[in-house]
Motif scaffolding. Structure first.
Motif, short mmCIF file in Angstrom:
data_model
loop_
_atom_site.label_atom_id
_atom_site.label_comp_id
_atom_site.label_asym_id
_atom_site.label_seq_id
_atom_site.Cartn_x
_atom_site.Cartn_y
_atom_site.Cartn_z
N ILE A 107 5.44 20.94 27.42
CA ILE A 107 6.22 21.70 26.43
C ILE A 107 7.56 22.10 27.03
CG2 ILE A 107 6.27 23.83 25.09
CD1 ILE A 107 3.20 23.60 24.87
N GLU A 108 7.56 22.51 28.30
CA GLU A 108 8.82 22.90 28.96
C GLU A 108 9.79 21.73 29.01
OE1 GLU A 108 9.37 25.55 31.87
OE2 GLU A 108 7.87 26.91 31.07
N ARG A 109 9.27 20.55 29.31
CA ARG A 109 10.13 19.36 29.35
C ARG A 109 10.71 19.07 27.97
NH1 ARG A 109 6.06 17.56 32.78
NH2 ARG A 109 5.02 16.43 31.13
N ALA A 110 9.92 19.27 26.93
CA ALA A 110 10.36 18.97 25.57
C ALA A 110 11.46 19.92 25.10
CB ALA A 110 9.18 19.02 24.61
N ILE A 111 11.41 21.18 25.51
CA ILE A 111 12.39 22.14 25.01
C ILE A 111 13.55 22.40 25.97
CG2 ILE A 111 10.69 23.30 23.55
CD1 ILE A 111 10.65 25.57 25.62
N ALA A 112 13.45 21.91 27.20
CA ALA A 112 14.46 22.21 28.22
C ALA A 112 15.86 21.77 27.82
CB ALA A 112 14.07 21.59 29.55
N SER A 113 15.98 20.63 27.19
CA SER A 113 17.30 20.10 26.86
C SER A 113 17.77 20.48 25.46
CB SER A 113 17.29 18.57 27.00
OG SER A 113 16.36 18.02 26.09
N LEU A 114 16.97 21.21 24.72
CA LEU A 114 17.34 21.57 23.35
C LEU A 114 18.35 22.72 23.33
CD1 LEU A 114 13.88 21.51 21.54
CD2 LEU A 114 15.65 19.77 21.49
N VAL A 115 19.25 22.67 22.38
CA VAL A 115 20.20 23.75 22.16
C VAL A 115 19.63 24.64 21.05
CG1 VAL A 115 22.19 22.37 22.87
CG2 VAL A 115 21.51 22.39 20.47
N PRO A 116 20.12 25.87 20.91
CA PRO A 116 19.62 26.72 19.82
C PRO A 116 19.75 26.02 18.47
CG PRO A 116 20.87 28.04 21.37
CD PRO A 116 21.03 26.60 21.80
N GLY A 117 18.65 26.05 17.73
CA GLY A 117 18.58 25.35 16.45
C GLY A 117 18.00 23.96 16.58
N SER A 120 12.27 19.84 18.72
CA SER A 120 11.71 18.90 19.68
C SER A 120 11.03 17.73 18.97
CB SER A 120 10.67 19.61 20.56
OG SER A 120 9.48 19.86 19.83
N ASP A 121 10.69 16.74 19.75
CA ASP A 121 9.82 15.67 19.25
C ASP A 121 8.40 16.23 19.18
OD1 ASP A 121 11.86 13.76 19.10
OD2 ASP A 121 11.60 13.19 21.21
N ILE A 122 7.47 15.41 18.77
CA ILE A 122 6.07 15.82 18.73
C ILE A 122 5.56 15.89 20.16
CG2 ILE A 122 3.75 15.16 17.98
CD1 ILE A 122 5.11 13.78 15.56
N VAL A 123 4.93 17.02 20.50
CA VAL A 123 4.39 17.25 21.83
C VAL A 123 2.88 17.41 21.72
CG1 VAL A 123 4.43 18.75 23.86
CG2 VAL A 123 6.51 18.44 22.51
N GLU A 124 2.16 16.65 22.54
CA GLU A 124 0.70 16.77 22.54
C GLU A 124 0.28 17.69 23.67
OE1 GLU A 124 -3.34 13.99 22.68
OE2 GLU A 124 -1.36 13.05 22.81
N SER A 125 -0.67 18.58 23.38
CA SER A 125 -1.22 19.48 24.39
C SER A 125 -2.72 19.59 24.13
CB SER A 125 -0.56 20.85 24.29
OG SER A 125 -1.10 21.59 23.22
N PRO A 126 -3.45 20.23 25.02
CA PRO A 126 -4.88 20.42 24.76
C PRO A 126 -5.16 21.21 23.47
CG PRO A 126 -4.41 20.88 27.07
CD PRO A 126 -3.09 20.68 26.37
N GLY A 127 -4.19 22.00 23.03
CA GLY A 127 -4.36 22.79 21.81
C GLY A 127 -4.10 22.02 20.54
N GLY A 128 -3.49 20.85 20.63
CA GLY A 128 -3.18 20.05 19.46
C GLY A 128 -1.80 19.42 19.58
N PHE A 129 -1.16 19.20 18.43
CA PHE A 129 0.18 18.61 18.39
C PHE A 129 1.18 19.69 17.96
CE2 PHE A 129 -2.74 15.08 17.65
CZ PHE A 129 -2.31 14.18 18.60
N HIS A 130 2.32 19.71 18.63
CA HIS A 130 3.32 20.74 18.37
C HIS A 130 4.67 20.13 18.03
CE1 HIS A 130 0.85 23.68 20.74
NE2 HIS A 130 0.54 22.58 21.41
#
Length: 182
Positions: A107-117, A120-130
């Motif tokens: 999740i950190e990798r997915a949001i690290a390069s994002l600017v406000p607004g 992210s792309d779809i991120v898979e984690s043990p909790g599901g898809f985000h």
């Protein structure tokens, strides 16, 4: 005996240690990262969980539909309300303030390069898809010197006291007469 030893050490070692402001500032400059606050993100998410072990494909299809709606320009809050299984879906998916290091590495990798607004792309984690949206991003900040001055004073004092103690101990050993009998 232990108390007597501690009193002697306090009198002979710790009593002679003085920490000046210049030493504290030098320590602060040399160890700035120790006094840094990590990046902070204000996040919202759309979370789709698999209903069963076999439901991963259904969850992936559902999150892809949500992503398609976001790409068509739908409001993130509306899409979160419609698709998200997360407990914060009714607040438009709003998670709130999160510090760097508190999230899963993916999740950190997915949001690290994002600017406000940014979304992210779809991120898979043990909790599901985000899908995450960064509402706000605060860069890494350093705590000001006056705020950490007493903490630094304690650290520098302990460091100097240890150096003086080792020197004092070596001096005592040099002055002592030690006889070893076999």
């Amino acid at each position: 005996d232990q108390l007597m030893l501690l009193k002697v050490i306090d009198r002979e070692v710790r009593g002679h240690v003085i920490v000046g402001e210049s030493e504290m500032k030098r320590y602060y400059q040399g160890h700035r990262d120790r006094f840094a606050l990590p990046e902070e993100y204000t996040l919202s998410q759309i979370l789709v969980q698999a209903r069963s072990p076999d439901g991963m494909a259904d969850a992936l299809t559902k999150i892809r539909k949500a992503m398609d709606e976001l790409k068509r320009g739908e409001k993130f809050e509306d899409v979160a309300l419609q698709y998200s299984d997360g407990p914060n879906a009714f607040q438009g998916g709003r998670i709130g303030l999160v510090r760097r290091g508190e999230l899963l590495p993916a999740i950190e990798r997915a949001i690290a390069s994002l600017v406000p607004g940014g979304v992210s792309d779809i991120v898979e984690s043990p909790g599901g898809f985000h899908i995450f949206r960064v509402e706000d991003k605060k860069p890494k900040q350093y705590r000001p010197f006056p705020e950490v001055q007493y903490e630094i004073q304690g650290l520098v004092f302990e460091q100097k006291a240890e150096d003086v103690f080792q020197s004092w101990l070596a001096n005592l050993k040099n002055k002592a007469y030690i006889e070893i009998k076999f």
